[in-house]
Enzyme design. Structure first.
Site, PDB file in Angstrom:
ATOM      1  N   CYS A 188       0.834  -1.193   0.000  1.00 48.50           N
ATOM      2  CA  CYS A 188       0.000   0.000   0.000  1.00 48.50           C
ATOM      3  C   CYS A 188       0.882   1.262   0.000  1.00 48.50           C
ATOM      4  CB  CYS A 188      -0.991  -0.028   1.164  1.00 48.50           C
ATOM      5  SG  CYS A 188      -2.335   1.171   0.989  1.00 48.50           S
ATOM      6  N   HIS A 200      -3.769  -4.712  -0.523  1.00 50.28           N
ATOM      7  CA  HIS A 200      -3.399  -5.284   0.773  1.00 50.28           C
ATOM      8  C   HIS A 200      -3.438  -6.810   0.706  1.00 50.28           C
ATOM      9  CE1 HIS A 200      -3.313  -1.682   3.374  1.00 50.28           C
ATOM     10  NE2 HIS A 200      -4.202  -1.205   2.502  1.00 50.28           N
ATOM     11  N   GLU A 218      -2.616  -8.826   2.963  1.00 53.19           N
ATOM     12  CA  GLU A 218      -3.039  -9.321   4.280  1.00 53.19           C
ATOM     13  C   GLU A 218      -4.550  -9.209   4.482  1.00 53.19           C
ATOM     14  OE1 GLU A 218      -2.478  -4.919   5.014  1.00 53.19           O
ATOM     15  OE2 GLU A 218      -1.678  -6.446   3.675  1.00 53.19           O
TER      16      GLU A 218
END
Length: 203
Positions: free
Chosen positions: A79, A185, A187
């Site tokens: 990001c 992202h 994650e």
């Protein structure tokens, strides 16, 4: 060991949880000298480019990241962390980045239709412009990942490895030698995101 840099501009819980989920050995670090013993480095980040860049420099992390990149150590920016890898940003002024990947950061409002919401938030498909890249070892064309951003990388086509469509093609991932970056992202991107992190662990 994979070092995740904590320089005060991100909640690291989701990221550390994701690495635990794939069985990776990680360590959250805040001192530059701790990067020396890491096998790989993660540069996360949320918030404003200028503030984050200043914190990286003030902490000594910027210089150490450049040193470790020059040694060939794999680095992944996520990001805002990806944006910081580029040369400069025009987010509320002009700010210098790390310059590890040629390119600059500009508002997505410059290129997307006026009726689309900013920030760009949600799940979007990846177009793998360089599907052979090591980061995409377990991916296929059209896999979806999660974005939250108002700015994007531009003038970086030579090092763009994936794009996404949000009213216009936007840079989704970049790579140059041992340095990688994801605008999205991993994650927060479910199994697709975990597969990207797994592939990075195997670089």
């Amino acid at each position: 060991m994979i070092a995740i840099i904590d320089y005060g501009v991100g909640n690291l819980f989701s990221l550390t949880s994701s690495f635990f989920a794939i069985g990776a050995e990680i360590k959250v670090v805040s001192a530059p000298e701790e990067l020396e013993n890491a096998e790989k480095i993660i540069l996360p980040g949320v918030g404003a480019f200028g503030d984050a860049a200043q914190k990286l420099r003030d902490s000594g992390m910027a210089d150490e990241l450049l040193k470790q990149a020059a040694k060939g150590k794999p680095i992944l920016g996520i990001c805002l962390g990806m944006q910081l890898l580029l040369e400069k940003s025009y987010e509320y002024g002009e700010h210098q980045g790390l310059g590890l990947i040629p390119g600059e950061i500009r508002p997505i409002s410059d290129v997307i239709p006026a009726d689309l919401k900013i920030p760009h938030i949600g799940w979007n498909a990846l177009h793998l412009t360089k599907p052979q890249n090591a980061l995409f070892k377990y991916l296929k064309e059209g896999d979806h990942v999660y974005f939250v951003h108002s700015f994007y990388g531009t003038n970086c086509a030579q090092n763009t490895i994936a794009t996404t469509e949000y009213g216009a093609p936007l840079t989704a991932a970049v790579a140059k030698d041992n340095v990688f970056g994801c605008q999205f992202h991993p994650e927060k991107s479910g199994n697709v995101g975990l597969s990207i992190l797994k592939a990075f662990c195997e670089v």
